[in-house]
Design an enzyme around this catalytic site. Structure first.
Site, PDB file in Angstrom:
ATOM      1  CG  ASP A  83      -1.359   8.045   5.727  1.00 40.72           C
ATOM      2  OD1 ASP A  83      -1.151   7.798   6.937  1.00 40.72           O
ATOM      3  OD2 ASP A  83      -1.912   7.242   4.951  1.00 40.72           O
ATOM      4  CG  HIS A 306      -1.277   4.741   8.625  1.00 39.58           C
ATOM      5  ND1 HIS A 306      -1.843   5.358   7.527  1.00 39.58           N
ATOM      6  CD2 HIS A 306      -2.157   3.777   9.001  1.00 39.58           C
ATOM      7  CE1 HIS A 306      -3.002   4.786   7.253  1.00 39.58           C
ATOM      8  NE2 HIS A 306      -3.225   3.819   8.137  1.00 39.58           N
ATOM      9  CB  SER A 476      -4.885   1.922   6.135  1.00 40.82           C
ATOM     10  OG  SER A 476      -5.538   2.881   6.912  1.00 40.82           O
TER      11      SER A 476
END
Length: 551
Positions: A83, A306, A476
């Site tokens: 990520d 994220h 995601s």
């Protein structure tokens, strides 16, 4: 692959446009909001609830722990998160980080001789030897076009050499997509910038008109307004909050400003043919997929939002009565592999990230990223096969373009180039919290062949940098929900193989025949037609199936 909220404002903008906007500005009489830890906030995690007991299309994690797993003993499992980076100091993540026991922290020596110096909790393939990091990057199509315009200048399909034919075809395809995307983003940037001032003024005017300092859903729904234009503006504001998940108008304005910033970054960086931060920072040869030993050990990176959110979904500490509960139990650990910039990841980095994770003991790999072009696809597929040989499950987000992957391309792909199935790969679409026409997230990609299963991916509450928490939406989020379920199965039933995990998750998915809107459209279809299984991941049923298989 989270969804920038401003990209889903079309309906709200229409509602707010015209007379309502002008009137709201002149009336004189009538993103995600992060929260600090405040004890156990797991009640905000709708996706842990059970479709049967709670009448919510979650994965049944709470029920599985309460009814089946409470007397069983979990075993160690390592889940790699490829990520953007992770806040390794987060109160809910620090205790669950994978630890490379062969490495002595901070001594500048590759103690375990794996080729990566001081990789205590993982590795960063977007870093340079001097400690700097790539943040913003170009899109893959931008890179293909930038190289192709130099390489194929003045050539046509008839004059290009036969040996270069395939590359030329790829270049022409990228050139077409690039021009369309550039036009779209220029128009969107103008739209977002033109909205910022008027909506800011409108919020101020509505606060004054309604006599309140806070415009949240309660205040708006209870507002007494006789003016039809103000009523229309209130309806538009409520719709905008619904679409973006903003708790109040201030959060909405914050998202709007962040959206404008993101749009500008797309034009200045992602679609900029002359932008190449990697050459100065990483100093590798991005075209040489045989290179493996580059990067640095900075796992935080410039923006770990994220990755931090993804990691918490999988394995945030369940027993500290702080913040959220990850799906997987202690002793499941998170290995951090940074390979996803603000822009498109590179195939070379993806392949190396998979190999690093496999070589260092990961049994499950979450991949919440994706793109439209994959010029080094063979390298990624070789990494897929390497993971399969080592018994590692790959879990991948299907993408947020509301595309049908039976006809549109998204990479890393769900199939090998020869169209055979990847036996150790699960591709996951995003579902919502209501079993109605919105069960399918309006942004999610789908496919009867290329998306294996859906999982909760709308308003998912999880960890954010700085030991705070907030909601994010996207495939995601659906991917780590699925990876977390896989980690639970592997932890409690360690003999299960990667192919076993994939089979059990798919077979146990709760099939829905709800009539849903096709993502990105208005046509109603049977939810079961949008994926291979036609279902939503169900941890409770998966645990039962795994238990039966392990007898």
């Amino acid at each position: 692959m989270t969804i920038p909220p401003f990209r889903r404002w079309s309906l709200a903008v229409a509602l707010l446009a015209g007379p309502a906007l002008a009137q709201a500005q002149s009336v004189n009489a009538p993103s995600t909001t992060a929260t600090p830890p405040a004890g156990d906030m797991s009640a905000a995690q709708w996706y842990l609830k059970d479709p049967q007991l709670d009448n919510v299309p979650g994965v049944g994690a709470n029920r599985a722990y309460a009814e089946i797993l409470k007397n069983l003993v979990p075993t160690p499992v390592v889940v790699a998160v490829i990520d953007s980076g992770i806040d390794t100091a987060h109160v809910d993540l620090k205790p669950v980080l994978w630890r490379n026991r062969g490495e002595i922290p901070g001594n500048g020596i590759d103690d375990d001789k794996n080729g990566y110096v001081d990789d205590v909790h993982g590795w960063n393939f977007l870093g340079g030897p001097d400690g700097r990091n790539v943040n913003a990057e170009t899109l893959e199509m931008t890179r293909i076009v930038a190289a192709g315009r130099k390489r194929f200048k003045g050539l046509t399909a008839k004059t290009v050499k036969p040996v270069d034919k395939a590359d030329f075809v790829l270049y022409e395809k990228a050139e077409k997509a690039y021009k369309a995307r550039l036009k779209e983003e220029i128009e969107r940037n103008q739209q977002v910038e033109s909205m910022t001032g008027p909506i800011t003024d409108m919020v101020a005017a509505m606060k004054q008109a309604l006599g309140t300092d806070k415009l949240d859903t309660v205040a708006l729904r209870n507002a007494k307004a006789d003016d039809p234009n103000l009523k229309r503006a209130i309806a538009g504001m409520l719709e905008m909050m619904r679409q973006t998940g903003a708790a109040d108008s201030d959060a909405l304005l914050k998202q709007l400003n962040e959206g404008a910033k993101q749009e500008r970054s797309l034009l200045d960086n992602s679609l900029n043919l002359n932008f190449d931060p990697r050459a100065d920072i990483v100093k590798d040869n991005p075209n040489d997929v045989t290179q493996r030993y580059y990067g640095n050990n900075d796992l935080h990176g410039p923006d770990p939002m994220h990755g931090t959110h993804v990691a918490g979904i999988i394995a945030a500490v369940r027993t500290n009565n702080v913040g959220i509960q990850g799906l997987a139990p202690d002793p499941v650990r998170i290995m951090v592999v940074r390979a996803v910039p603000d822009g498109d990841e590179r195939d070379k980095d993806v392949a190396n990230a998979i190999r690093y994770a496999v070589d260092n003991g990961a049994q499950i790999i979450n991949m919440s990223f994706g793109k439209e072009f994959s010029p080094q696809r063979p390298a990624v597929e070789a990494a897929y096969k390497y993971a399969a040989q080592k018994g590692v499950l790959l879990v991948h987000a299907a993408g947020n373009e509301n595309h049908n992957l039976d006809t549109e391309e998204n990479y890393p792909a769900s199939f090998y180039m020869n169209n055979t199935t990847v036996p150790n790969l699960l591709t996951v679409g995003a579902s919502g919290p209501l079993d109605n026409s919105h069960l399918t997230a309006d942004f999610s990609n789908y496919s009867h062949k290329g998306v294996d299963v859906f999982a909760p991916g709308v308003n998912i509450y999880s960890t954010l940098p700085g030991s705070v928490y907030g909601n994010e939406s996207g495939t995601s989020m659906a991917s780590p929900v699925t990876a977390g379920v896989a980690a639970v199965l592997k932890s409690y039933f360690p003999k299960l193989t990667a192919t076993d995990l994939k089979r059990i998750i798919m077979q146990s998915a709760q099939v829905h025949h709800t009539k849903v809107q096709t993502p990105g459209g208005e046509k109603l279809v049977d939810f079961s037609t949008l994926s291979v299984t036609g279902g939503v991941v169900d941890m409770y049923e998966a645990v039962k199936l795994a238990q039966k298989a392990s007898l």
